[in-house]
Structures are given as C-alpha cells and as structure tokens.
Design an enzyme around this catalytic site. Structure first.
Site, short mmCIF file in Angstrom:
data_model
loop_
_atom_site.label_atom_id
_atom_site.label_comp_id
_atom_site.label_asym_id
_atom_site.label_seq_id
_atom_site.Cartn_x
_atom_site.Cartn_y
_atom_site.Cartn_z
N GLN A 183 0.87 -1.19 0.00
CA GLN A 183 0.00 0.00 0.00
C GLN A 183 0.90 1.23 0.00
O GLN A 183 1.80 1.37 0.83
CB GLN A 183 -0.90 0.02 1.24
N HIS B 105 -8.30 2.31 -0.46
CA HIS B 105 -8.81 2.36 -1.83
C HIS B 105 -8.88 0.96 -2.41
O HIS B 105 -8.03 0.12 -2.13
CB HIS B 105 -7.95 3.26 -2.71
P1 5GP Z 1 -1.58 1.53 -3.64
O1 5GP Z 1 -0.25 0.93 -3.97
O2 5GP Z 1 -1.50 2.45 -2.43
O3 5GP Z 1 -2.64 0.49 -3.51
O4 5GP Z 1 -1.98 2.39 -4.90
C1 5GP Z 1 -2.13 3.77 -4.93
C2 5GP Z 1 -2.68 4.12 -6.29
O5 5GP Z 1 -3.04 5.50 -6.29
C3 5GP Z 1 -1.66 3.93 -7.42
O6 5GP Z 1 -2.21 3.04 -8.39
C4 5GP Z 1 -1.44 5.32 -7.96
O7 5GP Z 1 -1.28 5.36 -9.35
C5 5GP Z 1 -2.70 6.06 -7.53
N1 5GP Z 1 -2.50 7.48 -7.32
C6 5GP Z 1 -1.52 8.04 -6.56
N2 5GP Z 1 -1.65 9.39 -6.58
C7 5GP Z 1 -2.73 9.68 -7.34
C8 5GP Z 1 -3.36 10.91 -7.73
O8 5GP Z 1 -2.96 12.01 -7.36
N3 5GP Z 1 -4.47 10.81 -8.53
C9 5GP Z 1 -4.95 9.60 -8.94
N4 5GP Z 1 -6.03 9.62 -9.73
N5 5GP Z 1 -4.39 8.42 -8.60
C10 5GP Z 1 -3.27 8.46 -7.81
#
Ligand code: 5GP
Ligand code: ZN
Length: 142
Positions: free
Chosen positions: A96, A102
């Site tokens: 994460q 999310h």
């Molecule tokens: P995690 O690894 O935390 O599950 O994934 C975080 C996700 O958030 C990633 O797929 C990344 O591309 C997305 N993300 C990070 N910053 C932003 C942002 O400012 N806007 C959007 N739309 N997605 C984001």
C-alpha cells in the site's frame, strides 16, 4: 467528516487535487487511477479518511465493495476485458503506497503482461494451515 490534511486522496475528495470522476455518493468516490495498470483502472475510496481495512467498519467496507462490483460490471460491459482484478492493499508490507483506503478495479486482458496476480502456488503443511485457522477463528468478532 474525518479528514487528513496531508492525504492525497482526502485532497481529491475535497477537490483540492483534481480527478477524473466516475461515480460519487455521500460516502464514496470512484475515480480513474492516474497511473493506470491497464486501460480503465479505477479506484474506489471512502470520502472519510480511513488508512486501511483496520480503520473502517465492515459495513462501510461492504459499501465500498458494492460500488467496486458495480464499476467492475460497467467496465465489463464497456471495455470488454478478458477479466478484472479487484485489489485492496493494507499496509506497507502489502505494497500500500497511498495511506487512504482504496479498492483497485483493474481490467485484465490475456497477454497484458501484468504480474499482479501471477503467484506460484506452493503446498502448505496441513498442521500450520490448521493452526492458523484456529488462531483466526479465536479472534473473529461479530
Ligand atoms: P496503492 O499501492 O497504495 O494500492 O496504490 C495507490 C494508487 O493510487 C496507485 O495506483 C497510484 O497510481 C494512484 N495514485 C496516486 N496518486 C494519485 C493521484 O494524485 N491521482 C490519482 N487519480 N491516482 C493516484
Ligand atoms: Zn485521506
């Protein structure tokens, strides 16, 4: 509503950082991932700040899952992928990166080269599998 001033996704909820919105209701927002793993990659989040699954009620988690299922269905009809991964990562050890809960709805196509669900199954020892089941059962709360 609980907010974290340093949180990117709280800023998206508040409109301080823009997003490409797919759906929202009073509690939930769904928007396109800015670094899509595949075309149509969508994120579903609670509007209230919750870091991960341990920071939200099972009832609110179910609401997020329900919206993710509807988004998956819309992706299935519109983009016609060969499959869809639903992923929700909790904690740094689980990769994460953004500490606001999310759910990823990620369309998949044969040959897309993504390795996100490509693990090698290795048989476990039944003794430790059973032992872990007992530990989990002893801590289940309803
Ligand atoms: P995690 O690894 O935390 O599950 O994934 C975080 C996700 O958030 C990633 O797929 C990344 O591309 C997305 N993300 C990070 N910053 C932003 C942002 O400012 N806007 C959007 N739309 N997605 C984001
Ligand atoms: Zn947040």
């Amino acid at each position: 509503m609980n907010k974290d001033g340093n949180c990117i996704f709280c800023k998206i909820v508040d409109g301080i950082i823009p997003c490409i919105k797919v759906y929202e209701n009073a509690k939930i927002l769904a928007f396109m991932d800015i670094n899509p793993l595949s075309p149509g990659h969508t994120l579903v989040i609670p509007k209230e700040h919750a870091e991960n699954i341990f920071d939200i009620s099972p009832e609110d988690y179910a609401l997020i899952s329900g919206i993710a299922a509807r988004i998956a269905s819309a992706i299935n009809k519109s983009l016609k992928p060969d499959g869809v991964n639903i992923m929700q990562l909790n904690g740094k050890a689980a990769n994460q990166v953004v500490p606001h809960l999310h759910m990823h709805v990620t369309p998949r196509w044969f040959g897309d080269g993504l390795t996100i669900s490509a693990w090698e199954p290795k048989p476990g020892t039944m003794e430790s599998v059973k032992e872990n089941a007992e530990l989990i059962k002893a801590h289940l709360q309803f």
